[in-house]
Structures are given as C-alpha cells and as structure tokens.
Design an enzyme around this catalytic site. Structure first.
Site, PDB file in Angstrom:
ATOM      1  N   SER A  84      33.698  38.760  20.958  1.00 28.90           N
ATOM      2  CA  SER A  84      34.346  39.974  21.437  1.00 28.90           C
ATOM      3  C   SER A  84      33.302  40.977  21.924  1.00 28.90           C
ATOM      4  O   SER A  84      32.576  40.708  22.871  1.00 28.90           O
ATOM      5  CB  SER A  84      35.246  40.541  20.338  1.00 28.90           C
ATOM      6  OG  SER A  84      36.064  41.574  20.827  1.00 28.90           O
ATOM      7  N   GLU A 116      42.882  35.713  30.366  1.00 24.87           N
ATOM      8  CA  GLU A 116      43.954  34.954  31.013  1.00 24.87           C
ATOM      9  C   GLU A 116      43.358  33.957  32.007  1.00 24.87           C
ATOM     10  O   GLU A 116      42.149  33.975  32.286  1.00 24.87           O
ATOM     11  CB  GLU A 116      44.909  35.917  31.709  1.00 24.87           C
ATOM     12  CG  GLU A 116      45.569  36.908  30.752  1.00 24.87           C
ATOM     13  CD  GLU A 116      46.437  37.934  31.460  1.00 24.87           C
ATOM     14  OE1 GLU A 116      46.373  38.013  32.714  1.00 24.87           O
ATOM     15  OE2 GLU A 116      47.167  38.672  30.767  1.00 24.87           O
ATOM     16  N   HIS A 146      42.689  36.215  19.020  1.00 23.18           N
ATOM     17  CA  HIS A 146      41.378  36.751  19.399  1.00 23.18           C
ATOM     18  C   HIS A 146      40.323  36.539  18.307  1.00 23.18           C
ATOM     19  O   HIS A 146      39.170  36.256  18.614  1.00 23.18           O
ATOM     20  CB  HIS A 146      41.528  38.244  19.722  1.00 23.18           C
ATOM     21  CG  HIS A 146      40.257  38.913  20.113  1.00 23.18           C
ATOM     22  ND1 HIS A 146      39.503  38.521  21.208  1.00 23.18           N
ATOM     23  CD2 HIS A 146      39.577  39.963  19.543  1.00 23.18           C
ATOM     24  CE1 HIS A 146      38.435  39.302  21.311  1.00 23.18           C
ATOM     25  NE2 HIS A 146      38.447  40.166  20.317  1.00 23.18           N
TER      26      HIS A 146
END
Length: 259
Positions: free
Chosen positions: A96, A216, A240
C-alpha cells in the site's frame, strides 16, 4: 527475530529482522501498520529472504513527533537505511503506502535497490479517482486506540480479521501518529507515482488484491504501459490487506521473486 534501531536520514528508525542470510529484503508496511503487525508474514518469508521490517517514521517504535511525513521523506528514509545497514541492492517489498514509497525511492536512487515487489499500491493521485478508503475510518480508529481499546472494539473497523489480528492492531495502532497518517493519506491524492514508473529500471512485480477496489483492470493496463517489464500477479479473493485475508496466497505471490 530481533528488533533493532539505526540512525538514518537524520532520525532513529526501528526495524525487526527475521532470518539470517539469503537475499536481503526491506519490507515497508502500509499507512497504519507498525512492523510488529507483519511478524506473521515476515516469519514465513524468512525461509527465502533475510527480512528487515521497518517501522515507518511516526509509527511503531521509530521516531515521531515534529517530522516531515511526506512521501519524499519516507522515500529518503528507505534509501538512507539501505546505506546505513550496508545492504547490497535489497529487494523492497512495499504494501500500500509502502509500495508507493518504494516506487519513489527507486526513482530517487536507481542503484540502491535490486527489485521491487509492489503490493496493492493506491493508484490515486492528481486528477485521478479518490482512494477508496475514507479518512474517517483512519481517524476514528486511531483516536479509539489512543484512548485504549480491545480486539472487540476493533471489530467495527476490521470485521473480517481474526481476534488475534484485531488484538494486535488494538495494541499497536496508538503508535501511529495521527498527523503522520493525515499527511500520508492526503499524499495518496497529491503525489504522482505514475510519473515515477517510466524511470524505473529494476525488476518489479505488482501484486494485486483481487477483491479490493484499489487496483482495477484499467489500472493494471496503465501500469504495464508505464513499466512494460513489470510482472503482475493477482491474489484472487483477497482484500487490500492481502496477507490478512490469504496468507498462503500472498506468500506464493512474493516468495519466488528473484533479481
């Protein structure tokens, strides 16, 4: 496993080392993940790497307070740590925010790293769609942790996690300084990591969380266009926080990465 401190880029950093020998890996966690919360991942990874998990500035046991918490500062930390620790072009595994940090660090110091594993980096930025997790989720959970909370209290924020995972988060989340998180979160929307990608010339692997809205199909196509040599693997069904949902899938996606 052992924890240690090192001075680099003007501040004190705390890291946890797992394993000894083998290819070196610097693991940079996400926005609210102190190093200790990655023990359950770094332990198994130490079968293939010598893993050094970073408490990012303003989190865990690393220095906090009146510091610069920008993406550039975190990237400079990564570069300085590699030098301070005498690492020889380690692999950087970033999750992340940590993946965005790895991208910027590799842009700043092209020779410092041997390869990058980018686990579900936020693809928000100037003129792009917003990061899908709203700010109140971070602020409310941190304020709760600062007051003192339990694994049961944390269930409202992490309903799919195990009790053990929620208990660890309840124990350590208060170490994530709210200003540090605020600056990093705003940076998700103002920092242009896509502009860094064409300048990177190291082996890279993008690990996508298949059940997360962060990356995406169109984003994958764009990233491949900007970094044609990048490998892409998807951990199907994982959100995530990939290893929290599918540890075996995450380990399978990263353990065989070599430079």
């Amino acid at each position: 496993m052992r924890g240690y401190n090192v001075h680099a880029n003007g501040i004190r950093h705390h890291l946890i080392k797992h394993g000894d020998g083998g290819p070196q890996m610097l693991l940079i966690p996400g926005i609210t993940s102190p190093a200790v919360t990655w023990d359950f991942v770094a332990g198994p990874l130490s079968a293939d790497f010598e893993v050094h998990v970073l408490d990012v500035r303003g989190r865990g046991l690393s220095q906090g307070g009146d510091l610069d918490y920008s993406l550039n500062a975190m990237a400079d930390d990564a570069v300085a740590l590699v030098e301070a620790l005498g690492m020889d072009a380690p692999v950087v595994l970033g999750h992340s925010m940590g993946a965005r940090t790895a991208i910027r660090a590799a842009r700043k110091a092209p020779k410092a790293f041997g390869g990058l594993i980018l686990a579900d980096p936020p693809v928000s930025g100037p003129g792009r769609r917003a990061y899908p997790s709203a700010w109140p989720w971070y602020e409310e959970s941190i304020l709760l942790a600062q007051r003192g909370c339990s694994a049961e209290d944390m269930k409202a924020f992490c309903p799919s996690w195990t009790e053990e995972q929620r208990a660890l988060r309840a124990e350590w989340l208060h170490t994530c300084e709210l200003r540090a998180i605020d600056v990093a979160y705003k940076g998700f929307h103002t920092d242009n990591i896509h502009g860094d990608l064409p300048h990177l010339d190291v082996p890279m692997r993008l690990v996508v969380a298949g059940a997360s809205p962060v990356i995406e199909d169109g984003d994958i196509a764009e990233i491949r266009g900007l970094a044609p040599g990048i490998e892409v693997t998807t951990v199907e069904g994982a959100g995530h926080m990939i290893p929290w949902d599918d540890l075996d899938g995450f380990l399978s996606a990263v353990s065989d990465f070599r430079i």
